[in-house]
Design a protein around this motif. Structure first.
Motif, mmCIF file in Angstrom:
data_model
loop_
_atom_site.group_PDB
_atom_site.id
_atom_site.type_symbol
_atom_site.label_atom_id
_atom_site.label_comp_id
_atom_site.label_asym_id
_atom_site.label_seq_id
_atom_site.Cartn_x
_atom_site.Cartn_y
_atom_site.Cartn_z
ATOM 1 N N MET A 108 -8.971 -11.403 1.765
ATOM 2 C CA MET A 108 -8.790 -12.418 0.727
ATOM 3 C C MET A 108 -7.345 -12.496 0.259
ATOM 4 S SD MET A 108 -11.552 -14.063 0.345
ATOM 5 C CE MET A 108 -11.370 -14.897 -1.237
ATOM 6 N N ILE A 109 -6.622 -11.388 0.310
ATOM 7 C CA ILE A 109 -5.191 -11.445 0.001
ATOM 8 C C ILE A 109 -4.486 -12.347 1.011
ATOM 9 C CG2 ILE A 109 -3.035 -10.112 -0.049
ATOM 10 C CD1 ILE A 109 -4.653 -7.748 -1.125
ATOM 11 N N CYS A 110 -4.776 -12.128 2.295
ATOM 12 C CA CYS A 110 -4.177 -12.963 3.344
ATOM 13 C C CYS A 110 -4.592 -14.424 3.193
ATOM 14 C CB CYS A 110 -4.590 -12.455 4.722
ATOM 15 S SG CYS A 110 -3.943 -10.826 5.137
ATOM 16 N N THR A 111 -5.859 -14.647 2.829
ATOM 17 C CA THR A 111 -6.336 -16.014 2.633
ATOM 18 C C THR A 111 -5.618 -16.681 1.468
ATOM 19 O OG1 THR A 111 -8.518 -15.352 3.454
ATOM 20 C CG2 THR A 111 -8.393 -17.427 2.261
ATOM 21 N N GLY A 112 -5.367 -15.931 0.401
ATOM 22 C CA GLY A 112 -4.632 -16.471 -0.739
ATOM 23 C C GLY A 112 -3.211 -16.854 -0.376
ATOM 24 N N VAL A 113 -2.546 -15.996 0.392
ATOM 25 C CA VAL A 113 -1.192 -16.309 0.863
ATOM 26 C C VAL A 113 -1.214 -17.583 1.699
ATOM 27 C CG1 VAL A 113 0.715 -15.536 2.325
ATOM 28 C CG2 VAL A 113 -0.426 -13.903 0.821
ATOM 29 N N SER A 114 -2.154 -17.646 2.633
ATOM 30 C CA SER A 114 -2.245 -18.807 3.520
ATOM 31 C C SER A 114 -2.560 -20.080 2.732
ATOM 32 C CB SER A 114 -3.329 -18.560 4.578
ATOM 33 O OG SER A 114 -3.005 -17.434 5.369
ATOM 34 N N PHE A 115 -3.428 -19.956 1.733
ATOM 35 C CA PHE A 115 -3.766 -21.108 0.900
ATOM 36 C C PHE A 115 -2.519 -21.661 0.208
ATOM 37 C CE2 PHE A 115 -4.862 -22.844 -3.270
ATOM 38 C CZ PHE A 115 -5.812 -23.803 -2.939
ATOM 39 N N SER A 116 -1.702 -20.769 -0.348
ATOM 40 C CA SER A 116 -0.473 -21.215 -1.012
ATOM 41 C C SER A 116 0.466 -21.899 -0.031
ATOM 42 C CB SER A 116 0.239 -20.024 -1.667
ATOM 43 O OG SER A 116 -0.470 -19.563 -2.787
ATOM 44 N N PHE A 117 0.568 -21.355 1.172
ATOM 45 C CA PHE A 117 1.438 -21.955 2.181
ATOM 46 C C PHE A 117 0.982 -23.370 2.535
ATOM 47 C CE2 PHE A 117 3.603 -18.145 4.467
ATOM 48 C CZ PHE A 117 4.089 -17.716 3.246
ATOM 49 N N ARG A 172 6.750 -15.172 -13.620
ATOM 50 C CA ARG A 172 6.603 -14.410 -12.369
ATOM 51 C C ARG A 172 6.407 -12.922 -12.654
ATOM 52 N NH1 ARG A 172 5.420 -15.804 -7.041
ATOM 53 N NH2 ARG A 172 6.835 -14.831 -5.561
ATOM 54 N N LEU A 173 7.050 -12.415 -13.687
ATOM 55 C CA LEU A 173 6.883 -11.009 -14.072
ATOM 56 C C LEU A 173 5.451 -10.751 -14.544
ATOM 57 C CD1 LEU A 173 8.447 -8.305 -14.462
ATOM 58 C CD2 LEU A 173 8.797 -9.017 -16.847
ATOM 59 N N CYS A 174 4.906 -11.674 -15.351
ATOM 60 C CA CYS A 174 3.522 -11.532 -15.815
ATOM 61 C C CYS A 174 2.546 -11.574 -14.645
ATOM 62 C CB CYS A 174 3.186 -12.642 -16.812
ATOM 63 S SG CYS A 174 3.974 -12.479 -18.430
ATOM 64 N N MET A 175 2.774 -12.483 -13.716
ATOM 65 C CA MET A 175 1.916 -12.559 -12.534
ATOM 66 C C MET A 175 1.984 -11.259 -11.740
ATOM 67 S SD MET A 175 3.124 -16.412 -11.635
ATOM 68 C CE MET A 175 2.791 -16.339 -9.893
ATOM 69 N N GLY A 176 3.174 -10.706 -11.617
ATOM 70 C CA GLY A 176 3.338 -9.456 -10.888
ATOM 71 C C GLY A 176 2.600 -8.307 -11.547
ATOM 72 N N TYR A 177 2.647 -8.255 -12.878
ATOM 73 C CA TYR A 177 1.941 -7.191 -13.583
ATOM 74 C C TYR A 177 0.436 -7.277 -13.316
ATOM 75 C CZ TYR A 177 0.609 -3.897 -17.203
ATOM 76 O OH TYR A 177 0.087 -2.820 -17.859
ATOM 77 N N GLY A 178 -0.091 -8.497 -13.376
ATOM 78 C CA GLY A 178 -1.506 -8.678 -13.060
ATOM 79 C C GLY A 178 -1.821 -8.287 -11.630
ATOM 80 N N MET A 179 -0.940 -8.634 -10.697
ATOM 81 C CA MET A 179 -1.114 -8.256 -9.293
ATOM 82 C C MET A 179 -1.165 -6.748 -9.109
ATOM 83 S SD MET A 179 1.389 -10.705 -7.068
ATOM 84 C CE MET A 179 1.684 -9.313 -5.994
ATOM 85 N N GLY A 180 -0.296 -6.042 -9.816
ATOM 86 C CA GLY A 180 -0.252 -4.594 -9.691
ATOM 87 C C GLY A 180 -1.555 -3.946 -10.096
ATOM 88 N N ILE A 181 -2.195 -4.477 -11.147
ATOM 89 C CA ILE A 181 -3.493 -3.953 -11.568
ATOM 90 C C ILE A 181 -4.571 -4.322 -10.548
ATOM 91 C CG2 ILE A 181 -5.248 -3.971 -13.367
ATOM 92 C CD1 ILE A 181 -3.065 -4.575 -15.389
ATOM 93 N N GLU A 210 -6.251 -14.279 -5.792
ATOM 94 C CA GLU A 210 -5.181 -14.554 -6.750
ATOM 95 C C GLU A 210 -3.923 -13.775 -6.393
ATOM 96 O OE1 GLU A 210 -3.049 -15.872 -10.094
ATOM 97 O OE2 GLU A 210 -4.803 -16.661 -9.053
ATOM 98 N N PHE A 211 -4.086 -12.518 -6.008
ATOM 99 C CA PHE A 211 -2.989 -11.673 -5.546
ATOM 100 C C PHE A 211 -2.217 -12.400 -4.442
ATOM 101 C CE2 PHE A 211 -2.035 -6.976 -4.407
ATOM 102 C CZ PHE A 211 -0.883 -7.303 -3.692
ATOM 103 N N GLY A 212 -2.944 -12.844 -3.415
ATOM 104 C CA GLY A 212 -2.302 -13.529 -2.300
ATOM 105 C C GLY A 212 -1.642 -14.829 -2.708
ATOM 106 N N SER A 213 -2.277 -15.568 -3.624
ATOM 107 C CA SER A 213 -1.696 -16.830 -4.092
ATOM 108 C C SER A 213 -0.363 -16.599 -4.787
ATOM 109 C CB SER A 213 -2.669 -17.527 -5.047
ATOM 110 O OG SER A 213 -3.887 -17.827 -4.407
#
Length: 476
Positions: free
Chosen positions: A175-184, A138-147, A54-57
């Motif tokens: 999995m972070i990298c996989t999430g980024v790649s999945f979004s791309f 986007r701010l809410c998503m970022g807060y979740g990412m930080g945790i 989710e972080f990567g996404s």
């Protein structure tokens, strides 16, 4: 007030007199095989790393959808820059509160809270009619990412046996990298609103999965929940496993840990910790200010500006990122930290120069046929060299160089510096590109060149050394 000698005595006792918790030992002191009981450890790790995915996404979302969102919602460059960068601002807030939340409410509750914030964020983005809803989401998503960035690796490390801890913990980065790649990849073929809905799926999987896995036994022991601690450990090790010795070791570890003095932020500036803090924080600075979040957040824009097909470029970027990250995991304990970082950083300098050259030729209308090739070579080279070393090594090194009594405070500070750097780079990128496209990447090349000097002069090699050896050497 504890003296330095008292602190050293406690550190020494913790390092030398307690064996690794969450490990089973036989009568001869050798570790007993627990492979038949590891299914719950694997399941718990899988549930936790859905947060990493989710972080990567979240990170990868803004790149493939930029042109569509700006067209649909009529956003200016400034408005989209705020949208892209506010994620890291939210992550700074999440990271700064993550330790308190995870310690007070528990690891599972912290992950559940992260998932809820991300779900709210994705829904706000999906229903957005203008920039305000986009930014709130986007701010809410970022807060979740930080945790997530704090609690996921902590949870995995606390449940995994020692011989699996390194491998299972590195799944977080993969999995972070996989999430980024999945979004791309998915973002190249689906609409941005559909991609936002898909981003909710890992969150729902985590919320459901958390009902089937135990809480961290170490956290339960620390909080004094004796019965729950025993039940969680038994569930992780199997119903027929003898956990009596392991249970005693965890409790001994917790008792010894609590004898250490509580560290404040200003304690980090003592001379005895100066080098470890400088290295830990310095690595976070050079990781971010070398331009990674600019490249990650705005990959499609860079390809478009250089005249290269964005879908082909982003899919290639995504595939290379995952493959090279896996390769880097295997090299970590073979090549060593310093060699990997030096190769990685030297490659980043070359990659930035290639991208700068492509934009220079474009601006001055020279060799137009060479512009797309140079741009794609530079960007793909950048993510390849970053993934092999600079992506993971700073985090591994940070976990090794801080003495245990300052690790929490120092780690929080280094993480916060990392997110500040991420926000700065992602926010300023569009403005720098408007100033000078090739000048932007020359700046990143210069930062990476200076990073080589920092690594050569200050970074110790930690491969094959115990934590005690590393910390004694760097803090002497």
């Amino acid at each position: 007030m504890a003296t330095d000698q008292d602190m050293e005595t406690c550190e020494s006792g913790l390092q030398q007199e307690t064996r690794e918790p969450l490990i089973q030992y036989g009568e001869d002191g050798d570790r007993k095989s627990t492979n038949e009981h590891l299914w719950m450890v694997y399941l718990s790790t899988f549930v936790a790393v859905t947060g990493s995915f989710e972080f990567g996404s979240c990170v990868g979302f803004s790149s493939p959808v930029e042109s569509d969102i700006r067209t649909d919602l009529k956003l200016s460059i400034t408005e989209y820059s705020v949208f892209g960068s506010i994620l890291t601002f939210g992550a700074m807030l999440g990271a700064s509160t993550s330790g308190t939340i995870a310690d007070f409410l528990g690891r599972k509750a912290a992950m559940r809270m992260s998932a809820i914030f991300c779900i709210v964020g994705w829904l706000a983005v999906y229903f957005a009619k203008g920039y305000l809803s986009l930014d709130i989401g986007r701010l809410c998503m970022g807060y979740g990412m930080g945790i997530y960035s704090y609690v996921v690796p902590i949870f995995i490390a606390e449940i995994a046996p020692k011989d699996l801890r390194g491998g299972l913990t590195t799944i977080n980065q993969l999995m972070i990298c996989t999430g980024v790649s999945f979004s791309f990849i998915v973002g190249a073929v689906l609409t941005w609103r559909t991609l936002a809905l898909i981003g909710i799926i890992p969150c729902l999987a985590m919320v459901v999965g958390l009902f089937f896995i135990p809480e961290s036994p170490r956290w339960l022991a620390k909080m004094g929940h004796r019965k729950e601690f025993e039940a969680a450990l038994q569930k992780l090790r199997g119903k027929d496993a003898d956990i009596s010795q392991e249970e005693a070791e965890i409790q001994d570890y917790i008792d010894t840990l609590e004898k250490l003095p509580k560290t404040k932020m200003w304690d980090l500036f003592q001379k005895r910790y100066s080098r470890s803090v400088m290295v830990g924080v310095g690595l976070m600075v050079i990781q971010q200010f070398g331009g990674i979040n600019a490249v990650c957040f705005y990959t499609s824009q860079i390809f478009l500006s250089a005249g290269f097909p964005t879908k082909v470029g982003t899919v290639s970027y995504a595939c290379i990122q995952v493959v090279i990250t896996i390769f880097g995991v295997f090299l970590m304990d073979k090549a060593g930290r310093r060699p990997l970082l030096l190769v990685s950083t030297a490659g980043l300098v070359l990659a930035c120069l290639l991208v700068a050259a492509s934009f220079f030729l474009q601006v001055h209308e020279l060799a137009p046929a060479a512009v797309p090739g140079l741009a794609v070579s530079g960007i793909l080279g950048y993510i390849g060299f970053f993934s092999v070393g600079m992506g993971a090594v700073p985090w591994v090194t940070m976990s090794e160089i801080f003495p245990i009594n300052i690790k929490g405070v120092a780690g929080s500070m280094a993480t916060l510096v990392n997110w500040i750097g991420a926000w700065t780079i992602s926010f300023t990128f569009n403005f720098l590109m408007a100033w000078s496209s090739y000048g932007t990447f020359l700046l990143y090349a210069a930062v990476n060149a200076l990073s080589i000097l920092f690594i050569v002069k200050y970074l110790p090699e930690t491969k094959g050394r115990t934590l005690e050896q590393i910390q004694a050497d760097i803090n002497k």
